[in-house]
Design a protein around this motif. Structure first.
Motif, PDB file in Angstrom:
ATOM      1  N   LEU A 155       0.873  -1.171   0.000  1.00 40.91           N
ATOM      2  CA  LEU A 155       0.000   0.000   0.000  1.00 40.91           C
ATOM      3  C   LEU A 155       0.907   1.217   0.000  1.00 40.91           C
ATOM      4  O   LEU A 155       1.704   1.406   0.920  1.00 40.91           O
ATOM      5  CB  LEU A 155      -0.910   0.010   1.224  1.00 40.91           C
ATOM      6  N   LEU A 184      -2.914   0.364  -4.159  1.00 40.34           N
ATOM      7  CA  LEU A 184      -2.570  -1.000  -3.752  1.00 40.34           C
ATOM      8  C   LEU A 184      -1.809  -1.639  -4.909  1.00 40.34           C
ATOM      9  O   LEU A 184      -2.353  -1.762  -6.011  1.00 40.34           O
ATOM     10  CB  LEU A 184      -3.829  -1.792  -3.421  1.00 40.34           C
ATOM     11  N   LEU A 212      -2.484   2.706   8.343  1.00 36.97           N
ATOM     12  CA  LEU A 212      -2.593   1.331   8.850  1.00 36.97           C
ATOM     13  C   LEU A 212      -2.023   1.181  10.256  1.00 36.97           C
ATOM     14  O   LEU A 212      -2.243   0.163  10.906  1.00 36.97           O
ATOM     15  CB  LEU A 212      -1.841   0.367   7.923  1.00 36.97           C
ATOM     16  N   GLY A 223       2.942  -0.728   5.326  1.00 37.85           N
ATOM     17  CA  GLY A 223       1.995  -1.230   4.331  1.00 37.85           C
ATOM     18  C   GLY A 223       2.601  -2.235   3.386  1.00 37.85           C
ATOM     19  O   GLY A 223       2.521  -2.084   2.153  1.00 37.85           O
ATOM     20  N   HIS A 236       3.116  -6.563   2.672  1.00 36.18           N
ATOM     21  CA  HIS A 236       2.641  -7.910   3.032  1.00 36.18           C
ATOM     22  C   HIS A 236       3.198  -8.919   2.036  1.00 36.18           C
ATOM     23  O   HIS A 236       3.039  -8.762   0.814  1.00 36.18           O
ATOM     24  CB  HIS A 236       1.109  -7.933   3.003  1.00 36.18           C
ATOM     25  N   ILE A 276      -4.685 -11.108   1.997  1.00 32.91           N
ATOM     26  CA  ILE A 276      -4.343  -9.692   2.102  1.00 32.91           C
ATOM     27  C   ILE A 276      -4.997  -9.119   3.355  1.00 32.91           C
ATOM     28  O   ILE A 276      -6.203  -9.299   3.567  1.00 32.91           O
ATOM     29  CB  ILE A 276      -4.826  -8.919   0.860  1.00 32.91           C
ATOM     30  N   PHE A 306      -5.510  -3.210   4.646  1.00 36.35           N
ATOM     31  CA  PHE A 306      -5.015  -2.741   3.362  1.00 36.35           C
ATOM     32  C   PHE A 306      -6.167  -2.372   2.444  1.00 36.35           C
ATOM     33  O   PHE A 306      -6.112  -1.405   1.688  1.00 36.35           O
ATOM     34  CB  PHE A 306      -4.140  -3.797   2.685  1.00 36.35           C
TER      35      PHE A 306
END
Length: 289
Positions: free
Chosen positions: A164, A215, A252, A256, A258, A279, A283
């Motif tokens: 993100l 994203l 968040l 950001g 993952h 996910i 996010f």
């Protein structure tokens, strides 16, 4: 893994010549556990004589049923005699630092394998930053760790992250290529000079955007320290929550980033392993989902 025999030879000698990353002790364990088959029949004797034309197959040891997470912050996705693939939550260190004695993924998994046998050990293959969540793999022997690390590029078919980032990349997809080096202050930065760092290649694709955030699906062709974080800063769209690399927003309350998908060729069985981590809802929440 299937191996063809081309001459009369003793089984142990044959296996040592083919399984170059295995010690004699490792191979004896494979024989003891019934994982070596000759023409479809399990063989446990190391001095069994092979004939030309026979097929030797190494079958995977029956996988350990994924257990409940050893403790908060980590969940086992796959485990066999050679590997453990886990899902790590944000906030958990991969391995200890010099600054403290807090829980780590390495320590939890080390304790986990020792409950099966006090002599068991765990070896870290790659790391995720403390605030990066997702899939990572550990080895159960130094031989397997070395094998995985030496083939991390060719045999790791998928290393896909979700990032993100701030703003909206233009173009919405592309490739970032630079040479990364680390300063004495532990800041990694890019150079165009191949003599001033390690080659890093990152591919990105925008999955969705709004007025403030995007994203991205990010695929690594190389795996350098802080590679995605530095390359997103280079792109002008830092990973949210990443103050170290230029971010000014933290919706968040974590980084950001993952580790979404890990796909690799098993170093012993040659089976393809692919694991995907959901996910994080946070996010998607910035897009109202």
């Amino acid at each position: 893994m299937k191996l063809q025999v081309t001459e009369e030879i003793e089984l142990m000698v044959f296996l040592l010549s083919k399984l170059t990353h295995h010690s004699r002790t490792n191979i004896k364990s494979l024989l003891r556990d019934g994982q070596i088959h000759v023409d479809g029949r399990s063989v446990t004797q190391f001095n069994h004589r092979l004939a030309a034309g026979q097929t030797v197959e190494i079958s995977p040891k029956k996988s350990v049923k994924p257990a409940q997470r050893p403790t908060k912050g980590i969940r086992i996705l796959f485990e066999d005699a050679y590997l453990i693939i886990v899902e790590k939550e944000a906030g958990l260190l991969s391995i200890a630092t010099d600054k403290g004695d807090e829980p780590t993924a390495y320590r939890m998994l080390s304790e986990h394998v020792k409950t099966q046998d006090p002599k068991n050990k765990i070896f870290i293959v790659h790391r995720l930053d403390r605030d990066t969540s997702g899939v990572m793999v550990f080895a159960k022997s130094e031989d397997i760790k070395n094998k995985l690390q030496s083939t991390w590029g060719p045999d790791t078919k998928e290393r896909t992250y979700i990032a993100l980032v701030e703003g909206k990349p233009n173009p919405p997809q592309g490739t970032i290529r630079s040479y990364l080096q680390e300063s004495k202050a532990t800041i990694v930065y890019s150079s165009k000079n191949p003599e001033r760092g390690q080659l890093a290649i990152t591919h990105y694709e925008t999955l969705q955007s709004n007025a403030h955030f995007s994203l991205l699906k990010v695929e690594l062709e190389t795996g350098r320290k802080n590679q995605i974080r530095v390359h997103m800063q280079d792109l002008g769209h830092s990973v949210v929550g990443d103050k170290k690399y230029g971010s000014s927003q933290n919706p968040l309350h974590r980084l950001g980033l993952h580790a979404w998908v890990l796909g690799l060729t098993h170093p012993v069985t040659n089976n393809y392993l692919r694991y995907e981590s959901k996910i994080p809802a946070k996010f998607l929440g910035v897009f109202g989902k």
